[in-house]
Design an enzyme around this catalytic site. Structure first.
Site, mmCIF file in Angstrom:
data_model
loop_
_atom_site.group_PDB
_atom_site.id
_atom_site.type_symbol
_atom_site.label_atom_id
_atom_site.label_comp_id
_atom_site.label_asym_id
_atom_site.label_seq_id
_atom_site.Cartn_x
_atom_site.Cartn_y
_atom_site.Cartn_z
ATOM 1 N N ARG A 1 0.863 -1.063 -0.111
ATOM 2 C CA ARG A 1 0.124 0.197 0.110
ATOM 3 C C ARG A 1 1.147 1.407 -0.098
ATOM 4 N NH1 ARG A 1 -2.972 -2.997 -1.394
ATOM 5 N NH2 ARG A 1 -5.286 -3.204 -0.740
ATOM 6 N N HIS B 1 0.904 -0.056 -10.233
ATOM 7 C CA HIS B 1 0.309 -0.835 -9.593
ATOM 8 C C HIS B 1 -0.116 -2.345 -10.576
ATOM 9 C CE1 HIS B 1 -3.395 -0.810 -6.752
ATOM 10 N NE2 HIS B 1 -2.773 -1.681 -6.250
#
Length: 310
Positions: A225, A273
């Site tokens: 994250r 990502h």
């Protein structure tokens, strides 16, 4: 009784998921109706993406469970209107994708591949990396993804330390936990992998103090994250050489703004990502199994602890 299942996500997700969800649900033998537009009072299950239009769960008076499409649940755990069980996505396709991505970048650092790939200037530079047994790797976070990555790296011979907030025991891995275990886990991390959840307790786990505890020149891999890292502290550590290189797949703001200094820093690799993604076929099997369990009165899989946030 027919299980009424509302698919609540962006329209492009419905296009991707409808067929595999129907296949997986058909295989369970459960009678179901799967749609994107049920009246709220008729819905029993919601297949859910936190960025969907459904944010108030109060009208869903017959709801049995919310089945998250994503591994991350930080954008829904604080929703006070959600009072039924919430299941996060633990998808073996997602897990395998993460294992492959993490292993690839770990080997890249371990073998010094950048020196060969980027150093094609006619100079013969011989460098022999140590064997994996002599390379110390630390994984922060020993949930489903962290454990799978750590076990794979151990199988390749790496010397792996794992750290988690609560105590864990995993064969072949030196497991540390709690506030007292974190400095020890960082102190040996030649390669550090972040796979912690996004919670208030994990925000800025890597900051000026914790980055200073790494061996000088350590390499960092973050597919977890973006909030796990204090960006200013990491940039300072990269500039000073305390951190040798960082491969970052997740960020506080995504897409990463074009003007962000990570893009141009010579010791940062940005990936968009892509470390792992929920796979519709395998994720649909997980969702269908939880619907089957709900209809059979069995415990749901992968329930979220709302107090812990994951």
């Amino acid at each position: 009784m027919t299980a009424n299942i509302l698919f609540a996500a962006k329209p492009d997700r419905w296009t991707t998921y409808e067929a595999p969800l129907r296949r997986a649900l058909d295989a369970t033998g459960v009678a179901y109706d799967l749609r994107t537009d049920f009246p709220p009072e008729e819905v029993h299950y919601i297949v859910y993406a936190p960025n969907s239009a459904v944010q108030d769960f109060t009208p869903y008076t017959r709801l049995k469970a919310v089945l998250n499409l994503w591994a991350g649940v930080e954008n829904i755990t604080g929703n006070e209107t959600l009072t039924v069980p919430l299941a996060r996505m633990v998808d073996h396709g997602l897990t395998q994708g993460m294992v492959e991505w993490v292993t690839g970048h770990t080997l890249r650092y371990h073998l010094g591949m950048d020196a060969d790939i980027l150093g094609q200037d006619g100079t013969w530079r011989k460098h022999v990396p140590p064997l994996a047994a002599d390379r110390k790797v630390t994984v922060l976070g020993l949930g489903e993804l962290g454990r799978a990555c750590a076990e794979t790296l151990v199988s390749l011979g790496f010397d792996v330390t794992g750290w988690s907030r609560s105590a864990k025991e995993i064969p072949g891995i030196r497991c540390l936990h709690g506030a007292e275990g974190l400095p020890k886990a960082l102190a040996t991390a030649e390669i550090l992998i972040l796979l912690l959840p996004d919670t208030p307790a994990t925000e800025n786990t890597l900051n000026a103090d914790t980055l200073a505890r790494l061996p000088r020149g350590a390499c960092l891999i973050n597919p977890g994250r973006g909030t796990l890292i204090d960006d200013d502290a990491l940039l300072a550590a990269l500039d000073s050489g305390q951190v040798g290189h960082a491969t970052l797949d997740v960020f506080r703001v995504e897409p990463l703004p074009a003007e962000h200094p990570y893009w141009t820093h010579p010791n940062v690799t940005v990936t968009p990502h892509i470390a792992s993604e929920t796979r519709p076929d395998t994720a649909s099997q997980v969702i269908a199994e939880n619907v089957r369990r709900g209809e059979a009165g069995e415990p749901f899989l992968h329930l979220v602890d709302r107090k812990l946030g994951y």
